[in-house]
Design a protein around this motif. Structure first.
Motif, PDB file in Angstrom:
ATOM      1  N   ASN A   1     -30.009 -26.119  15.181  1.00 47.03           N
ATOM      2  CA  ASN A   1     -31.424 -25.733  15.125  1.00 47.03           C
ATOM      3  C   ASN A   1     -32.090 -25.991  13.782  1.00 47.03           C
ATOM      4  O   ASN A   1     -33.174 -25.458  13.514  1.00 47.03           O
ATOM      5  CB  ASN A   1     -31.607 -24.265  15.535  1.00 47.03           C
ATOM      6  CG  ASN A   1     -31.118 -24.006  16.939  1.00 47.03           C
ATOM      7  OD1 ASN A   1     -31.448 -24.746  17.868  1.00 47.03           O
ATOM      8  ND2 ASN A   1     -30.296 -22.981  17.109  1.00 47.03           N
ATOM      9  N   ALA A   2     -31.466 -26.807  12.936  1.00 47.62           N
ATOM     10  CA  ALA A   2     -32.138 -27.228  11.705  1.00 47.62           C
ATOM     11  C   ALA A   2     -33.257 -28.203  12.051  1.00 47.62           C
ATOM     12  O   ALA A   2     -33.119 -29.041  12.949  1.00 47.62           O
ATOM     13  CB  ALA A   2     -31.150 -27.874  10.752  1.00 47.62           C
ATOM     14  N   THR A   3     -34.379 -28.099  11.319  1.00 44.86           N
ATOM     15  CA  THR A   3     -35.520 -28.993  11.501  1.00 44.86           C
ATOM     16  C   THR A   3     -35.779 -29.714  10.187  1.00 44.86           C
ATOM     17  O   THR A   3     -36.026 -29.077   9.156  1.00 44.86           O
ATOM     18  CB  THR A   3     -36.768 -28.212  11.928  1.00 44.86           C
ATOM     19  OG1 THR A   3     -36.515 -27.576  13.188  1.00 44.86           O
ATOM     20  CG2 THR A   3     -37.969 -29.129  12.068  1.00 44.86           C
ATOM     21  N   ILE A   4     -35.717 -31.042  10.227  1.00 41.04           N
ATOM     22  CA  ILE A   4     -35.929 -31.863   9.032  1.00 41.04           C
ATOM     23  C   ILE A   4     -37.052 -32.847   9.346  1.00 41.04           C
ATOM     24  O   ILE A   4     -36.950 -33.623  10.299  1.00 41.04           O
ATOM     25  CB  ILE A   4     -34.642 -32.614   8.635  1.00 41.04           C
ATOM     26  CG1 ILE A   4     -33.479 -31.623   8.472  1.00 41.04           C
ATOM     27  CG2 ILE A   4     -34.855 -33.409   7.359  1.00 41.04           C
ATOM     28  CD1 ILE A   4     -32.130 -32.287   8.259  1.00 41.04           C
ATOM     29  N   LEU A   5     -38.119 -32.797   8.557  1.00 40.74           N
ATOM     30  CA  LEU A   5     -39.336 -33.537   8.894  1.00 40.74           C
ATOM     31  C   LEU A   5     -39.785 -34.431   7.748  1.00 40.74           C
ATOM     32  O   LEU A   5     -39.597 -34.097   6.578  1.00 40.74           O
ATOM     33  CB  LEU A   5     -40.472 -32.561   9.233  1.00 40.74           C
ATOM     34  CG  LEU A   5     -40.223 -31.512  10.322  1.00 40.74           C
ATOM     35  CD1 LEU A   5     -41.443 -30.608  10.463  1.00 40.74           C
ATOM     36  CD2 LEU A   5     -39.894 -32.182  11.642  1.00 40.74           C
ATOM     37  N   GLY A   6     -40.404 -35.564   8.115  1.00 41.41           N
ATOM     38  CA  GLY A   6     -41.107 -36.401   7.151  1.00 41.41           C
ATOM     39  C   GLY A   6     -40.400 -37.693   6.807  1.00 41.41           C
ATOM     40  O   GLY A   6     -39.185 -37.723   6.590  1.00 41.41           O
ATOM     41  N   GLY A   7     -41.166 -38.769   6.725  1.00 39.01           N
ATOM     42  CA  GLY A   7     -40.608 -40.083   6.447  1.00 39.01           C
ATOM     43  C   GLY A   7     -40.098 -40.253   5.036  1.00 39.01           C
ATOM     44  O   GLY A   7     -39.278 -41.142   4.772  1.00 39.01           O
ATOM     45  N   GLU A   8     -40.560 -39.435   4.103  1.00 35.05           N
ATOM     46  CA  GLU A   8     -40.100 -39.522   2.722  1.00 35.05           C
ATOM     47  C   GLU A   8     -38.980 -38.528   2.423  1.00 35.05           C
ATOM     48  O   GLU A   8     -38.468 -38.483   1.303  1.00 35.05           O
ATOM     49  CB  GLU A   8     -41.273 -39.298   1.766  1.00 35.05           C
ATOM     50  CG  GLU A   8     -42.355 -40.369   1.884  1.00 35.05           C
ATOM     51  CD  GLU A   8     -43.477 -40.159   0.894  1.00 35.05           C
ATOM     52  OE1 GLU A   8     -43.389 -39.211   0.076  1.00 35.05           O
ATOM     53  OE2 GLU A   8     -44.438 -40.945   0.917  1.00 35.05           O
ATOM     54  N   THR A   9     -38.600 -37.748   3.405  1.00 38.51           N
ATOM     55  CA  THR A   9     -37.547 -36.750   3.221  1.00 38.51           C
ATOM     56  C   THR A   9     -36.177 -37.419   3.324  1.00 38.51           C
ATOM     57  O   THR A   9     -35.883 -38.093   4.306  1.00 38.51           O
ATOM     58  CB  THR A   9     -37.667 -35.639   4.279  1.00 38.51           C
ATOM     59  OG1 THR A   9     -38.958 -35.041   4.176  1.00 38.51           O
ATOM     60  CG2 THR A   9     -36.599 -34.591   4.080  1.00 38.51           C
ATOM     61  N   ILE A  10     -35.361 -37.228   2.287  1.00 37.34           N
ATOM     62  CA  ILE A  10     -34.012 -37.803   2.247  1.00 37.34           C
ATOM     63  C   ILE A  10     -33.008 -36.674   2.036  1.00 37.34           C
ATOM     64  O   ILE A  10     -33.138 -35.887   1.092  1.00 37.34           O
ATOM     65  CB  ILE A  10     -33.886 -38.836   1.105  1.00 37.34           C
ATOM     66  CG1 ILE A  10     -34.882 -39.987   1.300  1.00 37.34           C
ATOM     67  CG2 ILE A  10     -32.447 -39.373   1.037  1.00 37.34           C
ATOM     68  CD1 ILE A  10     -34.934 -40.966   0.139  1.00 37.34           C
ATOM     69  N   ILE A  11     -32.033 -36.605   2.912  1.00 46.34           N
ATOM     70  CA  ILE A  11     -30.938 -35.655   2.755  1.00 46.34           C
ATOM     71  C   ILE A  11     -29.784 -36.410   2.099  1.00 46.34           C
ATOM     72  O   ILE A  11     -29.197 -37.304   2.694  1.00 46.34           O
ATOM     73  CB  ILE A  11     -30.498 -35.051   4.095  1.00 46.34           C
ATOM     74  CG1 ILE A  11     -31.692 -34.426   4.823  1.00 46.34           C
ATOM     75  CG2 ILE A  11     -29.389 -34.023   3.869  1.00 46.34           C
ATOM     76  CD1 ILE A  11     -32.404 -33.325   4.070  1.00 46.34           C
ATOM     77  N   GLY A  12     -29.487 -36.060   0.845  1.00 45.92           N
ATOM     78  CA  GLY A  12     -28.488 -36.786   0.073  1.00 45.92           C
ATOM     79  C   GLY A  12     -27.092 -36.687   0.637  1.00 45.92           C
ATOM     80  O   GLY A  12     -26.738 -35.727   1.339  1.00 45.92           O
ATOM     81  N   GLU A  13     -26.283 -37.651   0.325  1.00 45.94           N
ATOM     82  CA  GLU A  13     -24.936 -37.751   0.877  1.00 45.94           C
ATOM     83  C   GLU A  13     -24.099 -36.523   0.550  1.00 45.94           C
ATOM     84  O   GLU A  13     -24.301 -35.840  -0.453  1.00 45.94           O
ATOM     85  CB  GLU A  13     -24.252 -39.017   0.378  1.00 45.94           C
ATOM     86  CG  GLU A  13     -24.028 -39.058  -1.122  1.00 45.94           C
ATOM     87  CD  GLU A  13     -23.371 -40.353  -1.561  1.00 45.94           C
ATOM     88  OE1 GLU A  13     -23.222 -41.256  -0.714  1.00 45.94           O
ATOM     89  OE2 GLU A  13     -22.999 -40.453  -2.738  1.00 45.94           O
ATOM     90  N   ASN A  14     -23.160 -36.253   1.429  1.00 52.87           N
ATOM     91  CA  ASN A  14     -22.195 -35.151   1.292  1.00 52.87           C
ATOM     92  C   ASN A  14     -22.844 -33.766   1.309  1.00 52.87           C
ATOM     93  O   ASN A  14     -22.218 -32.795   0.869  1.00 52.87           O
ATOM     94  CB  ASN A  14     -21.373 -35.302   0.004  1.00 52.87           C
ATOM     95  CG  ASN A  14     -20.660 -36.639  -0.078  1.00 52.87           C
ATOM     96  OD1 ASN A  14     -20.004 -37.062   0.874  1.00 52.87           O
ATOM     97  ND2 ASN A  14     -20.812 -37.319  -1.203  1.00 52.87           N
ATOM     98  N   SER A  15     -24.059 -33.669   1.820  1.00 56.28           N
ATOM     99  CA  SER A  15     -24.731 -32.371   1.883  1.00 56.28           C
ATOM    100  C   SER A  15     -24.414 -31.655   3.187  1.00 56.28           C
ATOM    101  O   SER A  15     -24.045 -32.279   4.191  1.00 56.28           O
ATOM    102  CB  SER A  15     -26.242 -32.545   1.734  1.00 56.28           C
ATOM    103  OG  SER A  15     -26.571 -32.990   0.434  1.00 56.28           O
ATOM    104  N   VAL A  16     -24.584 -30.341   3.167  1.00 56.28           N
ATOM    105  CA  VAL A  16     -24.431 -29.506   4.354  1.00 56.28           C
ATOM    106  C   VAL A  16     -25.750 -28.771   4.568  1.00 56.28           C
ATOM    107  O   VAL A  16     -26.219 -28.060   3.677  1.00 56.28           O
ATOM    108  CB  VAL A  16     -23.286 -28.489   4.201  1.00 56.28           C
ATOM    109  CG1 VAL A  16     -23.233 -27.558   5.421  1.00 56.28           C
ATOM    110  CG2 VAL A  16     -21.954 -29.213   4.026  1.00 56.28           C
ATOM    111  N   ILE A  17     -26.341 -28.960   5.746  1.00 53.45           N
ATOM    112  CA  ILE A  17     -27.594 -28.305   6.097  1.00 53.45           C
ATOM    113  C   ILE A  17     -27.280 -27.205   7.099  1.00 53.45           C
ATOM    114  O   ILE A  17     -26.799 -27.471   8.198  1.00 53.45           O
ATOM    115  CB  ILE A  17     -28.603 -29.312   6.702  1.00 53.45           C
ATOM    116  CG1 ILE A  17     -28.772 -30.522   5.782  1.00 53.45           C
ATOM    117  CG2 ILE A  17     -29.930 -28.618   6.971  1.00 53.45           C
ATOM    118  CD1 ILE A  17     -29.258 -30.210   4.394  1.00 53.45           C
ATOM    119  N   GLY A  18     -27.541 -25.973   6.704  1.00 54.18           N
ATOM    120  CA  GLY A  18     -27.204 -24.838   7.550  1.00 54.18           C
ATOM    121  C   GLY A  18     -28.128 -24.692   8.743  1.00 54.18           C
ATOM    122  O   GLY A  18     -29.168 -25.351   8.838  1.00 54.18           O
TER     123      GLY A  18
END
Length: 265
Positions: free
Chosen positions: A211-228
């Motif tokens: 149920n994580a929500t990640i929005l936007g074309g400029e949004t970058i989730i960097g490598e090896n990250s954990v999104i709760g």
């Protein structure tokens, strides 16, 4: 109705287009009840699928030289190897998975990924309608909505999957794990953004929980990250980050013992 039928652009059999990818998936991952034990049997079946695919393509394109069909089937070994790696990734990462056969037979995430990878090949070659019909067919069967335009790397792992949305311009790296209810979406939805990157980039080795929500074309989730789970992200996250939603959970005893019970009527 008369105007609509008279002026529609394509004469297609939607059920035939959906049925093709469904049956093709079952055939290439050994899910047919009838074994194809001889090479000649497999060649005959593949040629029949090739003929059927030509007919489907002819219904949406003016390309009658069958070049698109040749391109699609020439890319088949590469796509197939990628899907074998996806299946192995699911087996390696899900403790509930007992075998590759179980993944291929029963996992909705694997079916959605497989249909996406074939649809993406057609999308890259600008084949109209069919890629979206295929991925929406997978969406209807699995609850997983992957736009055929998304770019997804190797060893992709979807667990459970229900409610996942991956937008057209999303970019996903290698060895990414995504759980149910995740949205990789756009900050705003207007037609003038059609040719702009609207969806986020997920770099290698990222885990995104339910149920994580990640929005936007400029949004970058960097490598090896954990999104709760249950987070809402509209800005980039540095590599090696852990992002979580901090809520408060209260636990009370359902049976408080000798506490007096007072009714007001």
């Amino acid at each position: 109705l008369h105007y609509g039928y008279a002026n529609r652009k394509y004469d297609i059999d939607k059920k035939k287009i959906e049925g093709f990818i469904d049956r093709f998936f079952r055939f290439i991952f050994f899910l047919e009840y009838q074994r194809c034990s001889e090479i000649i049997d497999i060649e005959v079946r593949l040629n029949s699928y090739k003929t059927e695919f030509k007919e489907i393509l002819h219904s949406v394109t003016e390309d009658q030289d069958d070049s698109q069909t040749e391109v699609f089937f020439q890319s088949f070994p590469r796509i197939y190897k990628s899907l074998e790696d996806d299946a192995q990734s699911i087996l390696d990462n899900d403790p509930a998975a007992q075998s590759l056969e179980e993944v291929m037979f029963s996992y909705p995430g694997f079916f959605a990924i497989a249909v996406y990878r074939f649809a993406h090949e057609l999308y890259k070659n600008k084949v109209p309608l069919i890629p979206r019909i295929w991925t929406e067919f997978a969406h209807s069967k699995t609850g997983i909505d992957i736009n055929p335009g998304a770019k997804i790397g190797a060893n992709f792992f979807i667990d459970h999957g229900t409610g996942i949305v991956i937008g057209e311009t999303a970019i996903i790296g290698d060895d990414v794990k995504i759980y149910q209810g995740v949205t990789l979406g756009a900050l705003s939805v207007t037609k003038d953004l059609q040719h702009i990157k609207r969806h986020p980039t997920i770099e290698n080795n990222v885990v995104i929980y339910a149920n994580a929500t990640i929005l936007g074309g400029e949004t970058i989730i960097g490598e090896n990250s954990v999104i709760g789970g249950n987070v809402w992200i509209t800005e980039s996250v540095n590599p090696n980050s852990v992002v979580f939603h901090k809520g408060q959970v209260t636990v009370k005893n359902k049976f408080p013992g000798k506490e007096p019970i007072i009714f007001s009527i």
